[in-house]
Motif scaffolding. Structure first.
Motif, mmCIF file in Angstrom:
data_model
loop_
_atom_site.group_PDB
_atom_site.id
_atom_site.type_symbol
_atom_site.label_atom_id
_atom_site.label_comp_id
_atom_site.label_asym_id
_atom_site.label_seq_id
_atom_site.Cartn_x
_atom_site.Cartn_y
_atom_site.Cartn_z
ATOM 1 N N LEU A 140 27.194 73.121 69.908
ATOM 2 C CA LEU A 140 25.842 73.544 69.567
ATOM 3 C C LEU A 140 25.819 75.053 69.402
ATOM 4 N N ILE A 141 25.368 75.503 68.238
ATOM 5 C CA ILE A 141 25.234 76.936 67.971
ATOM 6 C C ILE A 141 23.745 77.230 67.955
ATOM 7 N N ALA A 142 23.230 77.578 69.107
ATOM 8 C CA ALA A 142 21.795 77.744 69.309
ATOM 9 C C ALA A 142 21.578 78.487 70.614
ATOM 10 N N GLY A 143 20.319 78.846 70.876
ATOM 11 C CA GLY A 143 20.055 79.567 72.112
ATOM 12 C C GLY A 143 18.737 79.207 72.767
ATOM 13 N N ASP A 144 17.962 78.328 72.114
ATOM 14 C CA ASP A 144 16.616 78.016 72.567
ATOM 15 C C ASP A 144 16.632 76.950 73.663
ATOM 16 N N SER A 145 15.797 77.127 74.667
ATOM 17 C CA SER A 145 15.699 76.150 75.761
ATOM 18 C C SER A 145 15.133 74.813 75.294
ATOM 19 N N ASP A 146 14.561 74.767 74.076
ATOM 20 C CA ASP A 146 14.050 73.506 73.539
ATOM 21 C C ASP A 146 15.154 72.463 73.388
ATOM 22 N N TYR A 147 16.412 72.905 73.383
ATOM 23 C CA TYR A 147 17.521 71.967 73.217
ATOM 24 C C TYR A 147 18.013 71.386 74.545
ATOM 25 N N VAL A 148 17.401 71.764 75.648
ATOM 26 C CA VAL A 148 17.813 71.232 76.953
ATOM 27 C C VAL A 148 17.681 69.711 77.013
ATOM 28 N N PRO A 149 16.561 69.113 76.548
ATOM 29 C CA PRO A 149 16.475 67.643 76.585
ATOM 30 C C PRO A 149 17.587 66.972 75.784
ATOM 31 N N LEU A 150 17.974 67.557 74.652
ATOM 32 C CA LEU A 150 19.082 67.017 73.869
ATOM 33 C C LEU A 150 20.360 66.999 74.701
ATOM 34 N N ILE A 151 20.655 68.101 75.357
ATOM 35 C CA ILE A 151 21.890 68.195 76.142
ATOM 36 C C ILE A 151 21.881 67.177 77.285
ATOM 37 N N LYS A 152 20.749 66.999 77.932
ATOM 38 C CA LYS A 152 20.659 66.013 79.015
ATOM 39 C C LYS A 152 20.928 64.610 78.495
ATOM 40 N N LYS A 153 20.392 64.295 77.315
ATOM 41 C CA LYS A 153 20.612 62.972 76.729
ATOM 42 C C LYS A 153 22.081 62.791 76.341
ATOM 43 N N VAL A 161 29.241 68.755 75.786
ATOM 44 C CA VAL A 161 28.568 69.733 74.924
ATOM 45 C C VAL A 161 29.166 71.117 75.148
ATOM 46 N N MET A 162 29.584 71.735 74.058
ATOM 47 C CA MET A 162 30.020 73.131 74.091
ATOM 48 C C MET A 162 28.930 73.978 73.434
ATOM 49 N N LEU A 163 28.490 74.997 74.127
ATOM 50 C CA LEU A 163 27.468 75.901 73.593
ATOM 51 C C LEU A 163 28.121 77.237 73.234
ATOM 52 N N LEU A 164 28.054 77.600 71.951
ATOM 53 C CA LEU A 164 28.479 78.932 71.539
ATOM 54 C C LEU A 164 27.272 79.838 71.659
ATOM 55 N N ASN A 165 27.331 80.803 72.566
ATOM 56 C CA ASN A 165 26.161 81.653 72.793
ATOM 57 C C ASN A 165 26.539 83.127 72.756
ATOM 58 N N TRP A 166 25.568 83.943 72.394
ATOM 59 C CA TRP A 166 25.753 85.392 72.291
ATOM 60 C C TRP A 166 24.713 86.114 73.148
ATOM 61 N N ASP A 167 25.111 87.249 73.669
ATOM 62 C CA ASP A 167 24.223 88.086 74.474
ATOM 63 C C ASP A 167 24.391 89.529 73.992
ATOM 64 N N PHE A 168 23.383 90.050 73.303
ATOM 65 C CA PHE A 168 23.469 91.433 72.829
ATOM 66 C C PHE A 168 22.067 92.001 72.642
ATOM 67 N N LYS A 169 21.995 93.302 72.558
ATOM 68 C CA LYS A 169 20.724 93.962 72.298
ATOM 69 C C LYS A 169 20.969 95.187 71.429
ATOM 70 N N TYR A 170 19.945 95.583 70.694
ATOM 71 C CA TYR A 170 20.050 96.746 69.822
ATOM 72 C C TYR A 170 18.644 97.270 69.535
ATOM 73 N N VAL A 171 18.558 98.420 68.915
ATOM 74 C CA VAL A 171 17.281 99.033 68.545
ATOM 75 C C VAL A 171 17.065 98.817 67.054
ATOM 76 N N ASP A 172 15.936 98.220 66.675
ATOM 77 C CA ASP A 172 15.693 97.930 65.264
ATOM 78 C C ASP A 172 15.124 99.149 64.532
ATOM 79 N N PHE A 173 14.779 98.948 63.242
ATOM 80 C CA PHE A 173 14.339 100.064 62.409
ATOM 81 C C PHE A 173 13.013 100.657 62.871
ATOM 82 N N LYS A 174 12.265 99.929 63.698
ATOM 83 C CA LYS A 174 11.014 100.446 64.228
ATOM 84 C C LYS A 174 11.208 101.159 65.564
ATOM 85 N N GLY A 175 12.461 101.225 66.014
ATOM 86 C CA GLY A 175 12.733 101.835 67.304
ATOM 87 C C GLY A 175 12.474 100.914 68.468
#
Length: 333
Positions: A140-153, A161-175
């Motif tokens: 699963l390539i996703a990050g939303d908790s809405d997919y928790v029921p799917l994983i339980k099923k 289930v393998m979850l590919l997840n990313w954790d990053f932050k940055y400053v956008d064009f609006k600062g």
């Protein structure tokens, strides 16, 4: 029910398309790698990662099905926002890789286009296919908790289930600070949580070929062929739509910028490049462009390409006094 007595690990890959494209944009515009994620490279990585987790030879870990879910603009809206070419380009990549696409129309709510129902559709398809196609592992390539029921099923029917997840932050064009990370609930319920941001950074620093192959190494195709007009010896003013001009870049931000052209500088985005890579541009570079109009019926720059600085004739001046517009929102597309 999984087939018995078969050494093959059957893998199903399911993409939350909006999430994946956000990740790809991050590596293209924000990360030092400055390249998009390669779907072919990602699938090869998935096979190796599943083989490692399942303790089998990589030849026994095979992706037997893959699906991509995303909300989509109408043809008219995509045309007005200059997205038709890039949507078709993504379709070509998915089609050539054998990924099945699932699109739903984006809905306008409170004046904004929103994706509704995609997560439910993905969950239903993933569960149904897991049961009928006997997947051993769903990636699963996703990050939303809405997919928790799917994983339980999926856990109840014996599909890991393998979850590919990313954790990053940055400053956008609006600062403003932008953060992307997977739901903690997802991470707690999957069989194989895979921290892609750490794996990628470590692999790039060590020169891991499998990680290097996660990125596209060729320039993005362009929507328009390069135009090669007779170039003037200095800046030219914007004229009617279709007029070819030449000027310098005033500002550059994350994926968009402005070309100096009084009285109002001309907006352009990475999608308006006629050739070359947007990430190779710098403020002050000379570019050729074609005058276009956006959905607000405002002048903008299209078919942008970097060119050598022209030879200025004696007495030519083109200073900051002509530069009036500051960075605006990419809504001007």
């Amino acid at each position: 029910m999984n087939q018995m007595n078969s050494p093959l690990i059957r893998i199903g890959v399911f993409y939350d398309g909006n999430y994946f494209l956000k990740i790809s944009d991050y590596y293209y515009f924000q990360h030092d790698r400055k390249a998009r994620i390669s779907l072919e490279g990602l699938h090869e990585f998935i096979r190796h990662q599943v083989a490692e987790e399942e303790d089998v030879d990589v030849r026994l870990a095979q992706i037997t099905d893959s699906h991509f879910f995303r909300g989509r603009l109408s043809a008219t809206e995509a045309r007005d926002k200059d997205r038709l070419f890039h949507d078709r380009l993504l379709d070509d990549i998915l089609m050539n890789l054998g990924v099945t696409t699932h699109y739903m129309p984006l809905k306008t709510r409170d004046g904004r286009l929103q994706e509704k129902g995609i997560d439910v559709w993905l969950a239903l398809e993933a569960l149904e296919l897991a049961m009928h196609k006997s997947f051993d592992v769903i990636v699963l390539i996703a990050g939303d908790s809405d997919y928790v029921p799917l994983i339980k099923k999926l856990n109840t029917v014996g599909t890991r289930v393998m979850l590919l997840n990313w954790d990053f932050k940055y400053v956008d064009f609006k600062g403003e600070n932008r953060v992307t990370r997977a739901s903690q609930q997802l991470l707690e319920h999957v069989t194989y949580p895979t921290q892609m941001h750490d794996i990628i950074d470590q692999g790039l620093s060590s020169g891991d070929e499998l990680i290097e192959s996660l990125f596209v190494n060729t320039p993005e195709p362009v929507a328009f062929p390069a135009v090669k007009p007779v170039r003037p010896t200095g800046p030219t003013a914007a004229g009617p739509v279709g007029t070819v001009g030449i000027s310098t870049i005033k500002n550059l931000k994350n994926g968009f910028g402005f070309v100096v052209m009084p009285p109002n500088n001309l907006f352009f985005s990475y999608a308006d490049m006629a050739e070359g890579d947007f990430n190779d541009l710098h403020e002050g570079d000379w570019v050729e462009f074609t005058v276009g109009r956006n959905h607000r019926d405002e002048d903008c720059a299209r078919q942008v390409r970097k060119v050598p600085a022209p030879e200025m004739e004696e007495g030519d001046e083109y200073g900051d006094e002509a530069e009036h517009e500051s960075i605006d929102s990419p809504d001007r597309l």
